[in-house]
Scaffold this active site. Structure first.
Site, PDB file in Angstrom:
ATOM      1  N   ARG A  21     -41.185  44.621 -17.660  1.00 46.66           N
ATOM      2  CA  ARG A  21     -42.439  44.968 -16.976  1.00 46.66           C
ATOM      3  C   ARG A  21     -42.697  46.472 -16.972  1.00 46.66           C
ATOM      4  O   ARG A  21     -43.304  46.994 -16.042  1.00 46.66           O
ATOM      5  CB  ARG A  21     -42.413  44.446 -15.539  1.00 46.66           C
ATOM      6  CG  ARG A  21     -42.228  42.939 -15.442  1.00 46.66           C
ATOM      7  CD  ARG A  21     -42.315  42.468 -13.992  1.00 46.66           C
ATOM      8  NE  ARG A  21     -41.997  41.048 -13.870  1.00 46.66           N
ATOM      9  CZ  ARG A  21     -41.991  40.375 -12.725  1.00 46.66           C
ATOM     10  NH1 ARG A  21     -42.301  41.011 -11.583  1.00 46.66           N
ATOM     11  NH2 ARG A  21     -41.671  39.094 -12.685  1.00 46.66           N
ATOM     12  N   CYS A  83     -22.830  52.365 -19.493  1.00 48.24           N
ATOM     13  CA  CYS A  83     -23.552  52.657 -18.253  1.00 48.24           C
ATOM     14  C   CYS A  83     -23.453  54.108 -17.805  1.00 48.24           C
ATOM     15  O   CYS A  83     -24.175  54.528 -16.907  1.00 48.24           O
ATOM     16  CB  CYS A  83     -23.058  51.743 -17.136  1.00 48.24           C
ATOM     17  SG  CYS A  83     -23.337  49.996 -17.470  1.00 48.24           S
ATOM     18  N   GLY A 116     -32.195  39.103 -19.073  1.00 51.59           N
ATOM     19  CA  GLY A 116     -31.091  38.374 -19.684  1.00 51.59           C
ATOM     20  C   GLY A 116     -30.366  39.101 -20.789  1.00 51.59           C
ATOM     21  O   GLY A 116     -29.533  38.516 -21.475  1.00 51.59           O
ATOM     22  N   ARG A 202     -26.618  32.358  -5.353  1.00 51.58           N
ATOM     23  CA  ARG A 202     -25.775  31.649  -6.332  1.00 51.58           C
ATOM     24  C   ARG A 202     -24.496  32.416  -6.634  1.00 51.58           C
ATOM     25  O   ARG A 202     -24.521  33.619  -6.884  1.00 51.58           O
ATOM     26  CB  ARG A 202     -26.579  31.440  -7.617  1.00 51.58           C
ATOM     27  CG  ARG A 202     -25.809  30.774  -8.758  1.00 51.58           C
ATOM     28  CD  ARG A 202     -26.749  30.395  -9.887  1.00 51.58           C
ATOM     29  NE  ARG A 202     -27.453  31.551 -10.425  1.00 51.58           N
ATOM     30  CZ  ARG A 202     -27.007  32.314 -11.419  1.00 51.58           C
ATOM     31  NH1 ARG A 202     -25.823  32.057 -11.958  1.00 51.58           N
ATOM     32  NH2 ARG A 202     -27.734  33.317 -11.873  1.00 51.58           N
ATOM     33  N   CYS A 213     -25.178  41.648  -7.465  1.00 51.93           N
ATOM     34  CA  CYS A 213     -25.201  42.171  -8.828  1.00 51.93           C
ATOM     35  C   CYS A 213     -26.418  43.066  -9.023  1.00 51.93           C
ATOM     36  O   CYS A 213     -27.502  42.773  -8.508  1.00 51.93           O
ATOM     37  CB  CYS A 213     -25.285  41.037  -9.848  1.00 51.93           C
ATOM     38  SG  CYS A 213     -24.076  39.703  -9.644  1.00 51.93           S
TER      39      CYS A 213
END
Length: 395
Positions: A21, A83, A116, A202, A213
């Protein structure tokens, strides 16, 4: 006695966005660079070299972004260090200034991510293959491989087993992250979360649930680093310096079976020790820090790795509120990776921007009172850990 410590003269970032986005990476990177240069009060034509951090993109992405500001023939180097790519670019910028290679250096980081995104080039050896072998060899292959959460979840399990803590303590870090991000207009997730909501989300692996996360994120940030002499000569703001900085990579014992070492505990401790020695500033002097909370477990372990609390005491540190306003040290006033977001190449430079704003007293609703030193921790598995100490000085 001369002081050749690098000055952080300007910082800039754009609001981070959910993956898929955002504007294209070159537009984001260029805008973050413009904001950093404007903050420093100089034009791009004054920049003598630049470093660009990103991992999801083709080569020479830095040139593509910075050419929007002009083409002056300067060296532009692209940095891919997982990272910690943004902090790696910052480290190179600082070294260039302190070694006298340049007086004005720009570090920019950006990432245009898609939902993803995990890995690329499945036909090639994966850089984290050796890491995966350690955890799978010890715990077996999970039914569904949860990516990096496998490493950090296993590390959390081992900490719980050694110290007998309630694994629910990790979830408190997500609650804190959202509470801090509520005051950050650049953060992706600003709505509050309850402990119950975090724990009910979850399960990913071990004690880690989805809301523990960091999300895939797009965004950009940039930093202008100059010499103190240049800042003085040109009347630039010179009141924030890099007082110490160190990068570490893996040791042999990283792969000996301790999951906490596998995710960088020793890298963090070693880099922090070097920075404390360089700067003459200890963990007891730090009142604000930005640390690499890719997962709640990692932030939890970082507390001890940085020496902010003794080994085995991080649970009490969290439950007593020592990691937030009113406590010992405000960790991730920006909301951190979990709430502000984690556009990988931009993260280290976004951390720098937040800490510079804190030291200048420009952090608005996030401001920590009386800040004169600030600590940054940025970690990429594979591995590279960069720890940086900033200090407010006359200037």
């Amino acid at each position: 006695m001369s002081d050749n410590r690098a000055v952080v003269a300007g910082v800039g970032m754009i609001p981070f966005a959910k993956a898929g986005r955002s504007d294209p990476f070159d537009a984001m990177g260029a805008e973050a660079a413009r904001r950093a240069l404007a903050d420093a009060g100089i034009g791009y034509s004054a920049v003598q070299r630049a470093y660009a951090g990103y991992i999801y993109g083709d080569s020479t992405g830095g040139q593509k972004a910075l050419y929007k500001l002009g083409r002056y023939g300067i060296p532009i180097m692209n940095v891919n260090n997982n990272c910690s790519s943004g902090s790696s670019a910052l480290l190179l910028a600082r070294e260039a200034v302190e070694c006298g290679l340049a007086d004005v250096v720009l570090a920019v980081g950006f990432e245009q991510m898609e939902p993803g995104v995990e890995g690329r080039w499945p036909e090639r050896p994966h850089p984290l293959e050796d890491f995966a072998k350690v955890v799978i060899g010890k715990y077996g292959m999970p039914e569904s491989l949860p990516g990096a959460a496998l490493f950090y979840g296993a590390a959390g399990n081992e900490y719980v087993e050694e110290f007998g803590i309630d694994p629910a303590v990790f979830a408190h870090i997500s609650v804190k992250a959202r509470r801090h991000a509520a005051n950050n207009p650049n953060a992706v997730f600003r709505d509050p979360l309850t402990l119950e909501e975090v724990l009910a989300s979850r399960q990913i692996y071990g004690p880690i649930t989805k809301l523990q996360c960091c999300p895939p994120t797009s965004g950009a940030a940039a930093v202008v680093v100059v010499s103190r002499e240049y800042a003085t000569r040109h009347g630039l703001r010179g009141d924030v310096v890099i007082a110490g900085q160190a990068m570490t990579t893996d040791y042999a014992n990283t792969f000996e079976g301790d999951m906490r070492k596998l995710v960088g505990y020793d890298l963090t401790a070693s880099a922090a020790k070097a920075v404390y020695e360089q700067s003459g500033i200890g963990p007891e002097d730090v009142r604000v820090a930005e640390v690499h909370d890719c997962f709640t477990v990692h932030e939890f372990l970082i507390y001890e790795g940085l020496g902010l609390t003794p080994k085995g005491t991080a649970e009490k540190f969290v439950l007593d509120g020592e990691n937030t306003y009113g406590g010992q040290v405000v960790i991730n006033p920006s909301g951190g990776l979990i709430a502000r977001g984690h556009p990988i190449g931009a993260t280290g430079l976004a951390q720098c921007a937040e800490l510079v704003w804190q030291l200048r007293g420009q952090a608005a609703g996030r401001q920590v009172d009386g800040v004169t030193t600030a600590l940054q921790h940025n970690m990429g598995m594979g591995s590279a850990c960069v720890v940086t100490m900033y200090q407010k000085v006359d200037g």
